[in-house]
Write an enzyme that holds these catalytic residues in place. Structure first.
Site, PDB file in Angstrom:
ATOM      1  N   ASP A 102     -22.260 -57.450  12.169  1.00  0.00           N
ATOM      2  CA  ASP A 102     -21.445 -58.874  12.135  1.00  0.00           C
ATOM      3  C   ASP A 102     -22.461 -59.377  12.978  1.00  0.00           C
ATOM      4  OD1 ASP A 102     -19.663 -57.145  11.198  1.00  0.00           O
ATOM      5  OD2 ASP A 102     -18.466 -56.885  13.081  1.00  0.00           O
TER       6      ASP A 102
HETATM    7  N1  URA Z   1     -18.284 -52.176  14.345  1.00  0.00           N
HETATM    8  C1  URA Z   1     -17.806 -53.732  14.384  1.00  0.00           C
HETATM    9  O1  URA Z   1     -16.822 -53.680  14.150  1.00  0.00           O
HETATM   10  N2  URA Z   1     -18.968 -54.322  13.880  1.00  0.00           N
HETATM   11  C2  URA Z   1     -20.378 -54.277  14.453  1.00  0.00           C
HETATM   12  O2  URA Z   1     -20.978 -55.245  13.786  1.00  0.00           O
HETATM   13  C3  URA Z   1     -20.770 -52.918  14.434  1.00  0.00           C
HETATM   14  C4  URA Z   1     -20.319 -51.690  14.837  1.00  0.00           C
END
Ligand code: URA
Length: 239
Positions: A102
């Site tokens: 993310d």
């Molecule tokens: N899980 C999440 O919620 N975000 C990420 O970036 C990776 C795994």
């Protein structure tokens, strides 16, 4: 002209020693013909096939491990002109990230121009392990840790078994630090797992991807994978 086993290793398919074993076992073809002698030499125009996978002998494969900083997007380009993980790497090759983190998640992400490996690693069946450390609101109780370990429902489907441990609870700030090792890669998986037990993730970092650790890499820094590390990634997709 270079020795066949060296070319196979340099293309990142496997180690030189394993390449020799594959040649002897008759698993390597050059221009469609099985070649079993170790001294065989190949040209850059030859087509090399190992265990039915055609290696692109002309392509310059690159493999990077990046410590992704916050506020960087895990894609090749962004319509909102935000910085991408590709912008952080100095190369002329068209590389792309294997999977996603993310925008606000930091940590280990691999970038490459090896489409075969990337697709295999991203496929859910590859079961690649990913280690995360999440800072979350409130105390995550022993019972909740057990729930995360055995699986919680996100988007209508139970998550697979995971390794989960409470590393720390800070009473003053009322925040917990939790380490998770998961093998799935569902959308926003870690955040949703905590949402399922009513804790909000404030910070999320991926410390390891397929056992590749961030050792000494600060956010924004990256390094090339070694031939051995690439060979290990290839061994993971063959399992
Ligand atoms: N899980 C999440 O919620 N975000 C990420 O970036 C990776 C795994």
């Amino acid at each position: 002209m270079e020795r066949l086993q060296k070319v196979i290793a340099n293309l990142g398919y496997t180690s030189r020693r394993k390449a020799e074993e594959l040649i002897i076992a008759g698993k390597v073809k050059v221009n469609g013909e099985i070649v079993k002698e170790l001294g065989a030499k190949v040209k850059s125009t030859d087509t090399i096939e190992v265990e039915d996978v055609i290696l692109d002998n002309n392509k310059n494969y690159e493999y990077y491990l990046l410590n992704k900083p916050r506020e960087v997007i895990s894609s090749v380009s962004d319509e909102h002109k935000r910085k991408t993980v590709v912008d952080l790497i100095n190369t002329k090759e068209r590389i792309y990230p294997i999977g996603r983190l993310d925008y606000d998640t930091t940590g280990a992400i691999i970038l490459t121009n090896d489409g075969y490996l990337a697709n295999k690693l991203m496929h859910p069946s590859s079961n690649i392990s990913k280690k995360y450390v999440a800072k979350v609101n409130g105390l995550v109780t022993g019972y909740e840790i057990k729930q995360l370990r055995s699986g919680v429902i996100i988007d209508g489907k139970k998550t697979a078994k995971a390794k989960v441990n409470l590393k720390k609870y800070d009473k003053k700030t009322d925040k917990s630090l939790v380490e998770l090792v998961i093998h799935e890669g569902r959308n926003h998986q870690v955040k949703k797992m905590f949402e399922a037990i009513n804790h909000e993730v404030i910070k999320l970092k991926r410390e390891e991807y397929a056992n590749l650790k961030l050792t000494n890499l600060k956010p924004g820094e990256y390094r090339h994978l070694t031939n051995k590390e690439v060979a290990i990634l290839y061994s993971l997709i063959k399992k």
